[in-house]
Scaffold this motif. Structure first.
Motif, PDB file in Angstrom:
ATOM      1  N   SER A  83       0.827  -1.214   0.000  1.00  0.00           N
ATOM      2  CA  SER A  83       0.000   0.000   0.000  1.00  0.00           C
ATOM      3  C   SER A  83       0.861   1.263   0.000  1.00  0.00           C
ATOM      4  O   SER A  83       0.441   2.311  -0.506  1.00  0.00           O
ATOM      5  N   SER A  84       2.066   1.178   0.545  1.00  0.00           N
ATOM      6  CA  SER A  84       2.956   2.340   0.572  1.00  0.00           C
ATOM      7  C   SER A  84       3.468   2.709  -0.821  1.00  0.00           C
ATOM      8  O   SER A  84       4.072   3.772  -0.997  1.00  0.00           O
ATOM      9  N   GLN A  85       3.255   1.832  -1.785  1.00  0.00           N
ATOM     10  CA  GLN A  85       3.662   2.122  -3.156  1.00  0.00           C
ATOM     11  C   GLN A  85       2.543   2.749  -3.979  1.00  0.00           C
ATOM     12  O   GLN A  85       2.713   3.007  -5.178  1.00  0.00           O
ATOM     13  N   THR A  86       1.422   3.000  -3.342  1.00  0.00           N
ATOM     14  CA  THR A  86       0.372   3.795  -3.985  1.00  0.00           C
ATOM     15  C   THR A  86       0.938   5.185  -4.249  1.00  0.00           C
ATOM     16  O   THR A  86       1.419   5.858  -3.327  1.00  0.00           O
ATOM     17  N   SER A  87       0.917   5.601  -5.509  1.00  0.00           N
ATOM     18  CA  SER A  87       1.571   6.855  -5.859  1.00  0.00           C
ATOM     19  C   SER A  87       1.291   7.181  -7.325  1.00  0.00           C
ATOM     20  O   SER A  87       0.634   6.409  -8.028  1.00  0.00           O
ATOM     21  N   VAL A  88       1.793   8.311  -7.749  1.00  0.00           N
ATOM     22  CA  VAL A  88       1.832   8.644  -9.174  1.00  0.00           C
ATOM     23  C   VAL A  88       3.270   8.457  -9.632  1.00  0.00           C
ATOM     24  O   VAL A  88       4.200   9.020  -9.033  1.00  0.00           O
TER      25      VAL A  88
END
Lengths: 112, 113
Positions: A83-88
């Motif tokens: 979830s910590s890799q949720t990003s643009v």
């Protein structure tokens, strides 16, 4: 505009699944970069490439790998998404490391 | 060492001027300025090189103070289209190579009618 495309443009995935993002350029530039952009952090370098099969780590490389088998393509892989890799995610290109970088349109990744 | 941008945010009326600053704790070879509109990619504005001249186009210009390791972006007679987040990217000089750019956290500029 520099010829840079990213695919997919949007992706929703689940924790633990592998994800690969693709950056494709038509400018024949030597350098290619992957950044992530998060609120409050600006643009942070994940990995970069200075030629075919020549890559190196950036500031936030943990959990990511890259490959570049052709000048025009630079792949970013999340081996097991968290979830910590949720990003643009933005790809960028430049002719040399002294020159301006031009950015692709970005990929919005949501890891549930 | 991420460069520090100031202010973090600024609100202007059309026609007003603004200055955005970018400071680094290390020696700089180059400063690159970008503007990003919401939901879009950063777009290159200009590059300033050590020993080079002040750059500018239209009503946006920039300066580079090598001794102070600072750059400033000047927006004159702002237009609605200037709204967005402005980033500076700084490059060092490591044995003749710039190394990778390090970007500041950005300055959000809002221009109101």
């Amino acid at each position: 505009d520099a010829g840079i495309t990213q695919s997919p443009r949007h992706k929703v995935t689940e924790t633990g699944t592998p994800v690969t993002l693709r950056c494709h350029q038509t400018e024949n530039h030597r350098y290619m970069y992957w950044y992530r952009q998060d609120p409050g952090h600006g643009l942070r370098l994940i990995h970069y490439s200075y030629g075919v099969k020549d890559t190196d780590k950036g500031e936030v490389s943990d959990g990511y790998s890259v490959s570049r088998s052709k000048t025009e393509d630079f792949l970013l892989t999340l081996e097991s998404a968290t979830s910590s890799q949720t990003s643009v995610y933005f790809c960028a290109i430049s002719g040399t490391d002294q020159e301006t970088q031009y950015f692709g349109p970005g990929t919005r990744l949501l890891v549930l | 060492q991420q460069p520090v941008q100031s202010p973090q945010a600024v609100i202007l009326r059309e026609g007003e001027d603004a200055v955005i600053n970018c400071s680094s704790s290390k020696a700089l070879y180059s400063v690159h300025w970008y503007r990003q509109k919401h939901g879009e990619a950063p777009v290159f504005l200009m590059i300033l090189l050590k020993g080079g001249e002040q750059k500018g186009h239209d009503k946006i210009s920039a300066s580079f103070n090598e001794k102070k390791q600072q750059s400033s972006l000047y927006l004159t007679a702002s237009q609605l289209s200037y709204s967005g987040t402005y980033f500076c990217g700084t490059g060092g000089n490591y044995g003749g190579s710039q190394g990778n750019l390090i970007f500041g956290k950005g300055t959000k500029l809002s221009v109101k009618p």
